[in-house]
Design a protein around this motif. Structure first.
Motif, mmCIF file in Angstrom:
data_model
loop_
_atom_site.group_PDB
_atom_site.id
_atom_site.type_symbol
_atom_site.label_atom_id
_atom_site.label_comp_id
_atom_site.label_asym_id
_atom_site.label_seq_id
_atom_site.Cartn_x
_atom_site.Cartn_y
_atom_site.Cartn_z
ATOM 1 N N THR A 89 0.839 -1.195 0.000
ATOM 2 C CA THR A 89 0.000 0.000 0.000
ATOM 3 C C THR A 89 0.876 1.247 0.000
ATOM 4 O OG1 THR A 89 -0.143 -0.003 2.423
ATOM 5 C CG2 THR A 89 -1.893 -1.142 1.205
ATOM 6 N N CYS A 90 0.332 2.297 -0.615
ATOM 7 C CA CYS A 90 1.037 3.580 -0.698
ATOM 8 C C CYS A 90 0.209 4.648 0.008
ATOM 9 C CB CYS A 90 1.242 3.959 -2.168
ATOM 10 S SG CYS A 90 2.034 5.569 -2.431
ATOM 11 N N PRO A 91 0.806 5.382 0.948
ATOM 12 C CA PRO A 91 0.070 6.484 1.573
ATOM 13 C C PRO A 91 -0.427 7.461 0.504
ATOM 14 C CG PRO A 91 2.113 6.059 2.747
ATOM 15 C CD PRO A 91 2.177 5.262 1.481
ATOM 16 N N ILE A 92 -1.636 7.931 0.654
ATOM 17 C CA ILE A 92 -2.224 8.816 -0.355
ATOM 18 C C ILE A 92 -1.360 10.062 -0.553
ATOM 19 C CG2 ILE A 92 -4.211 10.313 -0.830
ATOM 20 C CD1 ILE A 92 -5.980 8.147 0.463
ATOM 21 N N ASN A 93 -0.748 10.544 0.525
ATOM 22 C CA ASN A 93 0.083 11.747 0.384
ATOM 23 C C ASN A 93 1.469 11.454 -0.191
ATOM 24 O OD1 ASN A 93 1.237 10.469 2.560
ATOM 25 N ND2 ASN A 93 1.116 12.225 3.954
ATOM 26 N N ARG A 94 1.729 10.180 -0.539
ATOM 27 C CA ARG A 94 3.007 9.810 -1.153
ATOM 28 C C ARG A 94 2.846 9.302 -2.586
ATOM 29 N NH1 ARG A 94 7.987 10.792 1.691
ATOM 30 N NH2 ARG A 94 7.523 10.791 3.919
ATOM 31 N N PRO A 125 -9.518 4.032 -3.072
ATOM 32 C CA PRO A 125 -9.393 4.234 -1.623
ATOM 33 C C PRO A 125 -10.692 3.889 -0.905
ATOM 34 C CG PRO A 125 -9.632 6.343 -2.751
ATOM 35 C CD PRO A 125 -9.506 5.297 -3.820
ATOM 36 N N LYS A 134 -13.264 4.071 2.390
ATOM 37 C CA LYS A 134 -13.706 5.194 3.209
ATOM 38 C C LYS A 134 -12.771 5.396 4.395
ATOM 39 C CE LYS A 134 -17.775 7.034 5.575
ATOM 40 N NZ LYS A 134 -19.183 6.771 5.985
ATOM 41 N N ASP A 135 -12.311 6.638 4.567
ATOM 42 C CA ASP A 135 -11.440 7.051 5.675
ATOM 43 C C ASP A 135 -10.050 6.421 5.622
ATOM 44 O OD1 ASP A 135 -13.526 8.595 6.774
ATOM 45 O OD2 ASP A 135 -14.322 6.853 7.840
ATOM 46 N N ALA A 136 -9.703 5.752 4.517
ATOM 47 C CA ALA A 136 -8.375 5.137 4.405
ATOM 48 C C ALA A 136 -7.338 6.211 4.089
ATOM 49 C CB ALA A 136 -8.369 4.065 3.314
ATOM 50 N N ASN A 137 -6.105 6.025 4.602
ATOM 51 C CA ASN A 137 -5.032 6.982 4.303
ATOM 52 C C ASN A 137 -3.989 6.389 3.361
ATOM 53 O OD1 ASN A 137 -3.731 5.184 5.941
ATOM 54 N ND2 ASN A 137 -3.373 6.621 7.617
ATOM 55 N N ALA A 138 -4.278 5.179 2.845
ATOM 56 C CA ALA A 138 -3.374 4.535 1.897
ATOM 57 C C ALA A 138 -4.190 3.704 0.909
ATOM 58 C CB ALA A 138 -2.370 3.644 2.631
#
Length: 292
Positions: A136-141, A169, A171-175
């Motif tokens: 998984t990849c963090p959304i901000n990365r 993504p 719901k509420d996931a950050n990656a």
């Protein structure tokens, strides 16, 4: 873009304002089909779906198919963008690379990332690697990972037809998961083979799934595809996102498939609608001009 000439008879489809009052159109968009030799019925279906997309989004437009070109007049609204009228999402089911097949290449990417000054663990969490997902990849990365994957040094390590594609993504996931997909010009399974997509209650009676059904004449195509890829993951894609990446346990002979992604009813209905109205043919905008 070269001028496209069609010998087909003049055809016209039109959709105008549906909410009971006229709206001024200030832009005219001309678009062509990337495959100018595509059957006329697919061209007609593509325009019908463009019209339906506009209607579903509660927008207005005047869309015509004329001499092989799409002519669309759209309203004077500074907030409108052309993608609202010409969506580029294409539905396809693609083959993938298993993590084990590209392990050495991914390790090489990690070394390049480290030399770049960015720990690879910051970009990809491989504790969640499975099947065709490298983790998984963090959304901000996401931007950083794309930059890394596009570096010539990394491309040399990877198969030429491999593309890293992000999942949807939750719901509420950050990656989001990152899948290794085999991207080809003409996917084995496309929207033109589908009869429809509809929702159903999942086996857990909590979430909702999207059920796919193939046209009768393509059931054997789907069965052959699933036989070839038995024991492997396949990527069910819409646009540039993977909706689901299930493992095929055995050939599927009934012409059906399911997308299970822990969706609520609204999410499943939206996904089914996006699949049902994805375009059979790619559309290229060739001209935009202002109207008097």
């Amino acid at each position: 873009m070269r001028k496209i000439i069609s010998g087909a008879a003049f055809m016209m489809l039109m959709f105008s304002g549906f909410n009971g009052h006229a709206q001024k159109y200030c832009q005219q968009v001309t678009a062509a089909f990337s495959d100018t030799n595509a059957p006329e019925d697919l061209k007609k279906l593509t325009v019908e779906r463009l019209i339906q997309n506009v209607k579903n989004k509660k927008r207005q437009a005047d869309i015509k198919l004329e001499d092989g070109l799409i002519i669309a007049k759209i309203p004077c609204n500074g907030n409108e963008v052309l993608s609202h009228y010409f969506p580029s999402e294409k539905f396809a089911i693609c083959e993938t690379y298993e993590v084990a097949e590209i392990r050495d290449a991914v390790a090489g990417m990690a070394a390049i990332s480290e030399s770049w000054g960015v720990p690879f663990d910051n970009l990809i969490n491989n504790r969640f690697a499975y099947g065709a997902s490298i983790g998984t990849c963090p959304i901000n990365r996401i931007v950083q990972f794309r930059t890394l994957a596009d570096m010539p040094e990394c491309k040399k390590l990877l198969p030429a037809d491999l593309a890293f594609v992000f999942g949807m993504p939750e719901k509420d996931a950050n990656a989001v998961p990152v899948f290794a997909v085999k991207v080809v010009k003409d996917p084995s399974i496309t929207i033109n083979m589908m009869k429809d997509a509809r929702t159903s209650l999942s086996f857990n009676k909590v979430h909702h799934d999207v059920q796919l059904e193939f046209k009768k004449e393509y059931k054997t195509t789907w069965e052959a595809f699933t036989k070839k890829n038995s024991g492997r993951c396949v990527a069910i894609m819409l646009g540039d996102a993977v909706l689901s990446c299930p493992m095929l346990m055995a050939p599927i002979a009934n012409g059906k498939a399911a997308i299970s992604a822990n969706m609520d009813k609204w999410q499943a209905e939206e996904m089914a609608q996006r699949i049902n109205f994805s375009l059979p043919l790619e559309v290229l905008i060739t001209e935009v001009k202002m109207l008097d």
